[in-house]
Design a protein around this motif. Structure first.
Motif, PDB file in Angstrom:
ATOM      1  N   ARG A 415     -11.707 -16.443   8.176  1.00 36.18           N
ATOM      2  CA  ARG A 415     -12.502 -15.629   7.169  1.00 36.18           C
ATOM      3  C   ARG A 415     -11.442 -14.479   6.894  1.00 36.18           C
ATOM      4  NH1 ARG A 415     -17.717 -14.059  10.377  1.00 36.18           N
ATOM      5  NH2 ARG A 415     -16.243 -14.732  11.897  1.00 36.18           N
ATOM      6  N   SER A 416     -11.189 -14.448   5.476  1.00 35.93           N
ATOM      7  CA  SER A 416     -10.030 -13.417   5.046  1.00 35.93           C
ATOM      8  C   SER A 416     -10.504 -12.979   3.585  1.00 35.93           C
ATOM      9  CB  SER A 416      -8.632 -13.796   5.266  1.00 35.93           C
ATOM     10  OG  SER A 416      -8.191 -14.870   4.491  1.00 35.93           O
ATOM     11  N   ILE A 417      -9.895 -11.848   3.303  1.00 36.89           N
ATOM     12  CA  ILE A 417     -10.127 -11.288   1.920  1.00 36.89           C
ATOM     13  C   ILE A 417      -8.950 -11.194   1.160  1.00 36.89           C
ATOM     14  CG2 ILE A 417     -10.633  -9.193   0.793  1.00 36.89           C
ATOM     15  CD1 ILE A 417     -12.519  -8.313   3.130  1.00 36.89           C
ATOM     16  N   GLY A 418      -8.873 -11.840  -0.122  1.00 37.54           N
ATOM     17  CA  GLY A 418      -7.626 -11.988  -0.949  1.00 37.54           C
ATOM     18  C   GLY A 418      -7.216 -10.824  -1.640  1.00 37.54           C
ATOM     19  N   MET A 419      -5.964 -10.405  -1.750  1.00 39.66           N
ATOM     20  CA  MET A 419      -5.924  -9.251  -2.557  1.00 39.66           C
ATOM     21  C   MET A 419      -4.336  -9.543  -3.244  1.00 39.66           C
ATOM     22  SD  MET A 419      -6.797  -5.552  -0.768  1.00 39.66           S
ATOM     23  CE  MET A 419      -8.533  -5.778  -0.064  1.00 39.66           C
ATOM     24  N   ASN A 420      -4.250  -8.586  -4.176  1.00 40.23           N
ATOM     25  CA  ASN A 420      -2.788  -8.806  -4.614  1.00 40.23           C
ATOM     26  C   ASN A 420      -1.956  -7.452  -4.020  1.00 40.23           C
ATOM     27  OD1 ASN A 420      -3.129  -6.370  -6.186  1.00 40.23           O
ATOM     28  ND2 ASN A 420      -3.959  -7.586  -8.025  1.00 40.23           N
ATOM     29  N   LYS A 421      -0.525  -7.402  -4.567  1.00 40.40           N
ATOM     30  CA  LYS A 421       0.137  -6.446  -3.698  1.00 40.40           C
ATOM     31  C   LYS A 421       0.137  -5.172  -4.510  1.00 40.40           C
ATOM     32  CE  LYS A 421       4.334  -7.904  -6.019  1.00 40.40           C
ATOM     33  NZ  LYS A 421       5.468  -8.643  -5.905  1.00 40.40           N
ATOM     34  N   GLU A 422      -0.816  -4.586  -5.114  1.00 42.27           N
ATOM     35  CA  GLU A 422      -0.815  -3.715  -5.808  1.00 42.27           C
ATOM     36  C   GLU A 422      -1.597  -2.597  -4.894  1.00 42.27           C
ATOM     37  OE1 GLU A 422       0.822  -2.974  -8.381  1.00 42.27           O
ATOM     38  OE2 GLU A 422       1.389  -5.388  -8.527  1.00 42.27           O
ATOM     39  N   PHE A 423      -1.162  -1.423  -4.938  1.00 37.43           N
ATOM     40  CA  PHE A 423      -1.803  -0.340  -3.816  1.00 37.43           C
ATOM     41  C   PHE A 423      -3.106   0.136  -4.321  1.00 37.43           C
ATOM     42  CE2 PHE A 423      -2.217   4.027  -2.475  1.00 37.43           C
ATOM     43  CZ  PHE A 423      -2.453   3.768  -1.257  1.00 37.43           C
ATOM     44  N   ALA A 424      -3.370   0.116  -5.767  1.00 44.43           N
ATOM     45  CA  ALA A 424      -4.593   0.733  -6.195  1.00 44.43           C
ATOM     46  C   ALA A 424      -6.001  -0.015  -5.657  1.00 44.43           C
ATOM     47  CB  ALA A 424      -4.652   0.596  -7.605  1.00 44.43           C
ATOM     48  N   GLY A 425      -5.518  -1.693  -5.810  1.00 40.50           N
ATOM     49  CA  GLY A 425      -6.716  -2.317  -5.186  1.00 40.50           C
ATOM     50  C   GLY A 425      -7.033  -2.114  -3.729  1.00 40.50           C
ATOM     51  N   PHE A 426      -6.029  -2.043  -2.911  1.00 42.35           N
ATOM     52  CA  PHE A 426      -6.081  -1.714  -1.486  1.00 42.35           C
ATOM     53  C   PHE A 426      -6.792  -0.653  -1.162  1.00 42.35           C
ATOM     54  CE2 PHE A 426      -3.751  -0.742   2.464  1.00 42.35           C
ATOM     55  CZ  PHE A 426      -4.681  -1.444   3.389  1.00 42.35           C
ATOM     56  N   LYS A 427      -6.480   0.459  -2.094  1.00 42.11           N
ATOM     57  CA  LYS A 427      -6.854   1.747  -1.795  1.00 42.11           C
ATOM     58  C   LYS A 427      -8.541   1.856  -1.830  1.00 42.11           C
ATOM     59  CE  LYS A 427      -6.593   6.625  -3.288  1.00 42.11           C
ATOM     60  NZ  LYS A 427      -5.862   7.498  -4.041  1.00 42.11           N
ATOM     61  N   GLN A 428      -8.714   1.168  -3.191  1.00 40.81           N
ATOM     62  CA  GLN A 428     -10.306   1.053  -3.620  1.00 40.81           C
ATOM     63  C   GLN A 428     -11.032   0.338  -2.361  1.00 40.81           C
ATOM     64  OE1 GLN A 428     -11.837   2.856  -5.671  1.00 40.81           O
ATOM     65  NE2 GLN A 428      -9.869   3.685  -5.973  1.00 40.81           N
ATOM     66  N   PHE A 429     -10.463  -0.703  -2.033  1.00 42.02           N
ATOM     67  CA  PHE A 429     -10.949  -1.376  -0.747  1.00 42.02           C
ATOM     68  C   PHE A 429     -11.470  -0.485   0.506  1.00 42.02           C
ATOM     69  CE2 PHE A 429     -10.665  -4.079   3.047  1.00 42.02           C
ATOM     70  CZ  PHE A 429     -11.917  -4.798   2.805  1.00 42.02           C
TER      71      PHE A 429
END
Ligand SMILES: *Cc1c(COP(=O)(O)O)cnc(C)c1O
Length: 432
Positions: A415-429
């Protein structure tokens, strides 16, 4: 004991703050204010001491002022519920096997110690909801995740580069569930590490969340790695073979070797170190040219060393007053590409029957290439070869027996969550 930042632009902090914060606010790495030399009788008697006893003596030198003896002792003894044996491979070359822990890599030592120490501080502060961020090139994620699994008040986020860790490594942190979340980043390990660093420097995140890092930038992860250098010495001392020891350390982020350099500062009689790289030869080039030129990492079969900008390089600089000459007195460098590594694994297995993993192979070969007749070489076998099953089996043409502990992980569901390397998306998450 106080901890200072390698950038010297932030206040000194307590152990607790260094562990909870991870990274200093000036973006530097914390270092212990003093490195105590251990007394001579300790070294005279070390051959008669157990690993846990040795480790407690070392831990006491760093953490003794800040943690009561009973607590520290139980953290150390609990962390080290497995051995780190020194095994003879050939001639004057020995393997320090660091893969007997729960996730079969050396990072179990630092990961388990840090989980216990942070757990202790969180409880003491009555904190809830601590978020541990960790970037992994393969083995950190599993060691940290397994160390923290089920620890109350802590949630671990493991960031790893998509398609760049071995299948077995991946299942060791994506199948755990509970308080562990795996995040698959479409990028490299350096991108993962950059995301973690960006999170620590983000004012809003730090105001709203309790963030901490479990990468080797954290003092609670990197200092305990000194334990097994002492234990290795003890095992050879017992056999009367501890003169002129050379440690060869397969290196990526340089946390492991830095712990060895600290052990030497504490008086451990080590002649010198070799930093063994894969094709990511940034440190090797630094030793040759005096110039440190980080660059994007390239993917290799020794993937846990695919690091293009080793975090702990600044600690090495700090330990040697930024002097290249002083660094070169204690450390030399070697590097091996994938074709070299394959040949090393194959030839060593054929010649000696010892099965290296791709990382340990670099450490082993560096000794074979550099060791002088009056020296005793110990390379750090940083992971079990079965963690790199397909690679190792295709090199040797033989089936590798997978240890039971590892088989158990392979049965779980990813089980994992896919994300791109942009900080904004990670921060929102993280804010969600
Ligand atoms: C992490 C790792 C390394 C590199 O260690 P650093 O402390 O990052 O230099 C080497 N080998 C293996 C198997 C690892 O997991």
């Amino acid at each position: 004991m106080k901890y200072y930042s390698t950038n010297k632009n932030a206040p000194q902090v307590s152990l607790q703050e260094a562990v909870v914060k991870g990274l200093a606010p000036d973006n530097g790495l914390y270092m212990p204010e003093t490195i105590k030399e251990l007394p001579q009788p300790f070294f005279e008697n070390i051959g008669n001491m157990s690993f846990q006893e040795i480790a407690y003596t070392v831990a006491d030198a760093f953490f003794g002022e800040d943690i009561e003896p009973d607590t520290l002792k139980s953290i150390v003894y609990d962390t080290l519920n497995f051995d780190t044996p020194v095994v003879h491979v050939k001639d004057n070359i020995y393997s320090l096997e660091l893969f007997h822990g729960p996730t079969l890599a050396f990072k179990d030592v630092g990961g388990r110690f840090m989980a216990r120490l942070l757990g202790y501080f969180i409880k003491k502060q009555g904190q809830k909801d601590v978020k541990v961020l960790v970037a992994t090139s393969g083995d950190t994620g599993s060691a940290v995740a397994n160390g923290f699994l089920g620890v109350e008040g802590v949630h671990v986020y493991v960031l790893y580069p998509k398609g760049k860790v071995s299948q077995i490594q991946e299942c060791q942190f994506t199948t755990l569930g509970q308080n562990i979340t795996a995040i698959e980043i479409d990028g490299t390990f350096d991108d993962c590490q950059a995301l973690v660093k960006a999170a620590f420097l983000d004012e809003e995140l730090n105001r709203k969340l309790n963030l901490t890092s479990a990468n080797s930038i954290n003092v609670a992860r990197f200092l305990p790695q000194a334990f097994y250098y002492f234990h290795a010495y003890a095992q050879l001392a017992k056999q009367g073979k501890a003169g002129n020891i050379v440690f060869s350390v397969p290196s990526g982020n340089f946390g492991n070797i830095t712990a060895g350099l600290i052990a030497k500062r504490m008086g451990l009689p080590v002649k010198r170190f070799i930093a063994a790289n894969n094709s990511n030869d940034i440190f090797y080039k630094y030793l040759q040219t005096g110039e440190y030129n980080p660059r994007p990492s390239v993917q290799t079969i020794a993937n846990a060393m695919d690091v293009g900008n080793p975090s702990n390089f600044v600690r090495v600089l700090d330990l040697y007053g930024k002097s290249l000459n002083e660094i070169k007195k204690d450390i030399s460098g070697e590097w091996y590409n994938d074709a070299n590594i394959k040949k090393i694994v194959k030839d060593t297995y054929g010649e000696t029957g010892y099965l290296l993993d791709p990382h340990g192979a670099c450490g082993y070969q560096a000794l074979t290439d550099e060791l002088r007749p009056n020296e005793t070489g110990i390379f750090l076998e940083t992971a079990h070869p079965a963690k790199f099953l397909e690679t190792v089996e295709s090199i040797t043409g033989r089936q590798v027996t997978v240890p039971e502990k590892l088989q158990a992980f392979m049965k779980g569901k990813k089980r994992s969550i896919g994300m791109n390397k942009e900080f904004a998306g990670f921060k929102q998450f993280l804010l969600k």
